[in-house]
Motif scaffolding. Structure first.
Motif, PDB file in Angstrom:
ATOM      1  N   HIS A   1     -19.286 -20.728 -39.066  1.00  0.00           N
ATOM      2  CA  HIS A   1     -19.339 -20.217 -37.713  1.00  0.00           C
ATOM      3  C   HIS A   1     -19.430 -21.308 -36.644  1.00  0.00           C
TER       4      HIS A   1
ATOM      5  N   PRO B   1     -17.121 -23.174 -35.267  1.00  0.00           N
ATOM      6  CA  PRO B   1     -16.153 -23.011 -34.152  1.00  0.00           C
ATOM      7  C   PRO B   1     -16.565 -21.928 -33.143  1.00  0.00           C
ATOM      8  N   ASP B   2     -17.201 -20.884 -33.635  1.00  0.00           N
ATOM      9  CA  ASP B   2     -17.671 -19.841 -32.728  1.00  0.00           C
ATOM     10  C   ASP B   2     -18.846 -20.328 -31.880  1.00  0.00           C
TER      11      ASP B   2
ATOM     12  N   LYS C   1     -17.915 -22.625 -28.666  1.00  0.00           N
ATOM     13  CA  LYS C   1     -17.131 -22.031 -27.590  1.00  0.00           C
ATOM     14  C   LYS C   1     -17.980 -21.791 -26.372  1.00  0.00           C
TER      15      LYS C   1
END
Length: 89
Positions: free
Chosen positions: A83, A85-86, A89
Protein backbone atom coordinates in the motif's frame (compact mmCIF):
# COMPACT_ATOMS: atom_id res chain seq x y z
CA UNK A 1 -1.50 10.82 3.72
CA UNK A 2 -4.47 11.82 5.82
CA UNK A 3 -4.82 11.49 9.57
CA UNK A 4 -7.41 8.74 9.14
CA UNK A 5 -4.97 6.58 7.18
CA UNK A 6 -2.28 7.03 9.83
CA UNK A 7 -4.75 6.10 12.57
CA UNK A 8 -5.87 3.03 10.60
CA UNK A 9 -2.26 1.90 10.12
CA UNK A 10 -1.48 2.46 13.80
CA UNK A 11 -4.61 0.56 14.84
CA UNK A 12 -3.71 -2.35 12.57
CA UNK A 13 -0.13 -2.44 13.89
CA UNK A 14 -1.22 -2.32 17.54
CA UNK A 15 -3.83 -5.02 16.97
CA UNK A 16 -1.24 -7.25 15.28
CA UNK A 17 1.13 -6.77 18.22
CA UNK A 18 -1.60 -7.64 20.73
CA UNK A 19 -2.80 -10.62 18.72
CA UNK A 20 0.71 -11.97 18.19
CA UNK A 21 1.95 -11.53 21.75
CA UNK A 22 -1.23 -12.72 23.47
CA UNK A 23 -0.42 -16.46 23.49
CA UNK A 24 2.98 -15.84 25.05
CA UNK A 25 1.68 -13.42 27.65
CA UNK A 26 -1.31 -15.57 28.61
CA UNK A 27 0.80 -18.71 29.05
CA UNK A 28 3.37 -16.79 31.07
CA UNK A 29 0.62 -15.31 33.25
CA UNK A 30 -1.04 -18.68 33.89
CA UNK A 31 2.27 -20.41 34.71
CA UNK A 32 3.22 -17.54 37.02
CA UNK A 33 -0.13 -17.73 38.79
CA UNK A 34 0.12 -21.49 39.28
CA UNK A 35 3.65 -21.19 40.65
CA UNK A 36 2.64 -18.32 42.94
CA UNK A 37 -0.18 -20.43 44.38
CA UNK A 38 2.27 -23.32 44.83
CA UNK A 39 4.75 -21.02 46.59
CA UNK A 40 2.04 -19.70 48.88
CA UNK A 41 0.79 -23.14 49.81
CA UNK A 42 4.26 -24.60 50.45
CA UNK A 43 5.82 -21.42 51.91
CA UNK A 44 8.69 -21.69 49.42
CA UNK A 45 9.67 -18.13 48.55
CA UNK A 46 12.41 -18.76 46.00
CA UNK A 47 12.38 -16.01 43.37
CA UNK A 48 14.09 -18.10 40.71
CA UNK A 49 11.46 -20.85 40.91
CA UNK A 50 9.18 -19.06 38.44
CA UNK A 51 11.83 -18.42 35.80
CA UNK A 52 12.50 -21.92 34.45
CA UNK A 53 8.87 -23.07 34.03
CA UNK A 54 7.91 -19.77 32.38
CA UNK A 55 10.92 -19.97 30.09
CA UNK A 56 10.12 -23.55 29.06
CA UNK A 57 6.43 -22.72 28.49
CA UNK A 58 7.21 -19.63 26.42
CA UNK A 59 9.74 -21.54 24.30
CA UNK A 60 7.18 -24.31 23.77
CA UNK A 61 4.58 -21.77 22.62
CA UNK A 62 7.12 -20.21 20.25
CA UNK A 63 7.82 -23.65 18.78
CA UNK A 64 4.12 -24.48 18.45
CA UNK A 65 2.77 -21.09 17.34
CA UNK A 66 5.90 -19.49 15.88
CA UNK A 67 4.83 -20.10 12.30
CA UNK A 68 1.46 -18.49 12.88
CA UNK A 69 3.09 -15.55 14.65
CA UNK A 70 5.58 -15.06 11.81
CA UNK A 71 2.82 -15.27 9.19
CA UNK A 72 0.79 -12.72 11.13
CA UNK A 73 3.64 -10.20 11.32
CA UNK A 74 4.85 -10.79 7.77
CA UNK A 75 1.28 -10.43 6.48
CA UNK A 76 1.08 -7.01 8.09
CA UNK A 77 4.46 -6.06 6.62
CA UNK A 78 3.44 -7.21 3.13
CA UNK A 79 0.19 -5.29 3.43
CA UNK A 80 2.03 -2.12 4.42
CA UNK A 81 4.54 -2.52 1.58
CA UNK A 82 1.86 -3.16 -1.01
CA UNK A 83 0.00 0.00 0.00
CA UNK A 84 3.00 2.35 -0.13
CA UNK A 85 1.89 3.89 -3.46
CA UNK A 86 -1.48 4.68 -1.91
CA UNK A 87 0.15 6.22 1.15
CA UNK A 88 2.38 8.65 -0.75
CA UNK A 89 -0.47 10.13 -2.78
Amino acid sequence: MSEGVVIDIAREVVWTIVETSAPLLIVSLVIGLIISIFQTVTSIQEQTLTFVPKFIAVMLIIVLAGGWMMNNVSGLFESLLSHIPDYIK
